[in-house]
Scaffold this motif. Sequence first.
Motif, PDB file in Angstrom:
ATOM      1  N   SER A  50       0.850  -1.190   0.000  1.00 29.21           N
ATOM      2  CA  SER A  50       0.000   0.000   0.000  1.00 29.21           C
ATOM      3  C   SER A  50       0.889   1.244   0.000  1.00 29.21           C
ATOM      4  N   CYS A  51       0.269   2.377  -0.193  1.00 33.05           N
ATOM      5  CA  CYS A  51       1.007   3.643  -0.178  1.00 33.05           C
ATOM      6  C   CYS A  51       1.403   4.053   1.243  1.00 33.05           C
ATOM      7  N   GLU A  52       1.068   3.242   2.216  1.00 30.28           N
ATOM      8  CA  GLU A  52       1.501   3.462   3.600  1.00 30.28           C
ATOM      9  C   GLU A  52       2.696   2.571   3.945  1.00 30.28           C
ATOM     10  N   SER A  53       3.156   1.758   3.009  1.00 36.97           N
ATOM     11  CA  SER A  53       4.200   0.750   3.258  1.00 36.97           C
ATOM     12  C   SER A  53       5.604   1.331   3.092  1.00 36.97           C
ATOM     13  N   HIS A  54       5.923   2.365   3.839  1.00 36.07           N
ATOM     14  CA  HIS A  54       7.232   3.017   3.724  1.00 36.07           C
ATOM     15  C   HIS A  54       8.370   2.078   4.114  1.00 36.07           C
ATOM     16  N   ASP A  55       8.223   1.349   5.208  1.00 36.36           N
ATOM     17  CA  ASP A  55       9.294   0.444   5.632  1.00 36.36           C
ATOM     18  C   ASP A  55       9.523  -0.666   4.609  1.00 36.36           C
ATOM     19  N   GLN A  56       8.447  -1.185   4.038  1.00 30.58           N
ATOM     20  CA  GLN A  56       8.573  -2.225   3.016  1.00 30.58           C
ATOM     21  C   GLN A  56       9.350  -1.681   1.813  1.00 30.58           C
TER      22      GLN A  56
END
Length: 138
Positions: A50-56
């Motif tokens: 998702s667009c919230e997956s910064h760590d990924q």
Amino acid sequence: MKFALVSLLALCSVAYVRSDEPAVCRCALFVSSTHNEYMVYLLDPVPIDSCESHDQCKNRCVKEVNEDTSNLDLWAMMGDDTVGQAFCHELSLHLFLWIHNSYIHGYYQVCGGPWEYTGIDSQQPLCCSMGQQKHCVM
């Protein structure tokens, strides 16, 4: 009032369109100058959850950059050239013929947002003269 309604509708439509797009992570390497950052290497975009997956995204970029560049060792081989020579060549295509004692920095971008620092840098500074990698002299 009419302008505010049109603006609100435009924002809603942009948000709706963006929610239909797949979440994408981009990874790149940049060199810093006094006033700018210049991209020297761009990896292929990869899907993320998702667009919230910064760590990924960050973790994927660190892994791929390290694999592609031998942990950002500028004197390691990458194809027929060293990692640093590939960067010097790329910079020379954009008329940056001299680079002196400049480190390469890793960045990632989530869903077209701002570039964010991965925390990785080249092991050595980069020095280029007329598009050719040179050993840096302090």
